[in-house]
Design a protein around this motif. Structure first.
Motif, PDB file in Angstrom:
ATOM      1  N   GLU A  94     -32.525   9.402  50.510  1.00 58.05           N
ATOM      2  CA  GLU A  94     -31.565   9.789  49.476  1.00 58.05           C
ATOM      3  C   GLU A  94     -32.155  10.668  48.380  1.00 58.05           C
ATOM      4  N   ALA A  95     -33.477  10.823  48.331  1.00 59.70           N
ATOM      5  CA  ALA A  95     -34.114  11.573  47.243  1.00 59.70           C
ATOM      6  C   ALA A  95     -34.751  12.859  47.766  1.00 59.70           C
ATOM      7  N   ASP A  96     -34.718  13.902  46.931  1.00 58.10           N
ATOM      8  CA  ASP A  96     -35.298  15.188  47.312  1.00 58.10           C
ATOM      9  C   ASP A  96     -36.739  15.346  46.861  1.00 58.10           C
ATOM     10  N   ASP A  97     -37.156  14.582  45.847  1.00 58.30           N
ATOM     11  CA  ASP A  97     -38.543  14.670  45.376  1.00 58.30           C
ATOM     12  C   ASP A  97     -39.001  13.290  44.899  1.00 58.30           C
ATOM     13  N   GLU A 107     -37.299  11.755  41.725  1.00 59.27           N
ATOM     14  CA  GLU A 107     -35.968  11.243  42.024  1.00 59.27           C
ATOM     15  C   GLU A 107     -36.067   9.937  42.812  1.00 59.27           C
TER      16      GLU A 107
END
Length: 282
Positions: free
Chosen positions: A77-80, A83
């Protein structure tokens, strides 16, 4: 913190399944303070630690559900990394709040069924049942309680000590085998639960003979706990076999010591299950 929590769960220093679920979920926050090169590395470590915490006590449905919720809400669910860390912290807070709110609402629902002057019998230690008693007393009820000592770890003694600190409760502590003698004095049995999976209640060893005896003498049985402990699928209960030293300190040649932590009670022996979501009748 995660390793210490795993060891604590294994040693049953936190015996309430709701408390275990909260402690294990909060322990995952440690991962947000570690250094990772990529989001994928963070997620792999999260999955590994979730698995280790679940294996620490595979009998607790609330532990399983809480940790699975965190994993499924974060993974992919997170891009980095920032996050991922923020999402993990927010998810931990949400899951802990859900567990604690469910437990509190179940206690409130149960307290509403406890009448002034009632005599009840309880087994082992349930923090949700204790909270229900406290709420009922705060509302003016005066109660008599018969409490099993809950061998071999004697967690019922803790329940009796806490009840003794409440002026409006008259507690009686007894050995587990005496339940059949005192059940006829009781209006009801009120116990907590580890979990209900399909048509079976899993709870502290000694629950099944207590409930069977209550059915024989016509004393209604109420089970209290968060609705998260009532599981239809996705969770397979695994009984925990405790150390033989809890039964007998020094082993005796020729004797096989048995020490299961939980037993199984058919739900058709139970009159009602009170959760935060309402009352289930069987």
């Amino acid at each position: 913190m995660i390793d210490e929590t795993i060891e604590e769960i294994r040693e049953m220093q936190t015996h309430s399944s709701s408390v275990v679920a909260v402690k294990a979920t909060r322990a995952l926050a440690e991962l947000t303070e570690r250094d990772y090169a990529t989001v994928e590395e963070f997620e792999r470590d999260l999955e590994r630690n979730v698995g280790a915490l679940k294996r620490a006590n595979p009998s607790h449905a609330s532990l399983y559900n809480a940790l699975q919720d965190v994993l499924h809400s974060v993974q992919g669910e997170a891009d980095d990394l920032d996050e991922a860390r923020e999402l993990t912290v927010a998810t931990i807070d949400r899951v802990v709040e859900t567990v604690e709110t469910g437990k509190r609402r179940a206690a409130q629902q149960a307290a509403a069924t406890i009448e002034d002057g009632q005599t009840f019998l309880t087994h082992d230690y349930s923090s949700t049942v204790m909270e229900a008693v406290e709420l009922a007393v705060a509302d003016g009820a005066e109660l008599t309680a018969y409490v099993t000592e809950a061998r071999p770890r004697f967690l019922g003694r803790k329940f009796a000590r806490e009840l003794a600190a409440i002026d409006a409760v008259e507690p009686h502590l007894m050995v587990d085998g005496a339940t059949g003698m005192f059940l006829p004095k009781c209006d009801r049995v009120i116990i907590g639960m580890d979990c209900i999976v399909e048509e079976t209640l899993y709870n502290r060893i000694g629950t099944f003979p207590l409930v069977a005896a209550a059915n024989e003498v016509g004393v209604p049985v109420t089970v209290v706990g968060s609705g998260a402990k009532v599981v239809d699928d996705g969770f397979r209960f695994e009984n925990e076999i405790r150390s033989p030293s809890e039964v007998m300190l020094e082993p005796v040649e020729g004797i096989e010591l048995e020490n299961p932590a939980y037993d199984a009670t058919p739900v058709d022996l139970i009159d009602e299950v009170i959760t935060d979501e309402g009352v289930l009748e069987y």
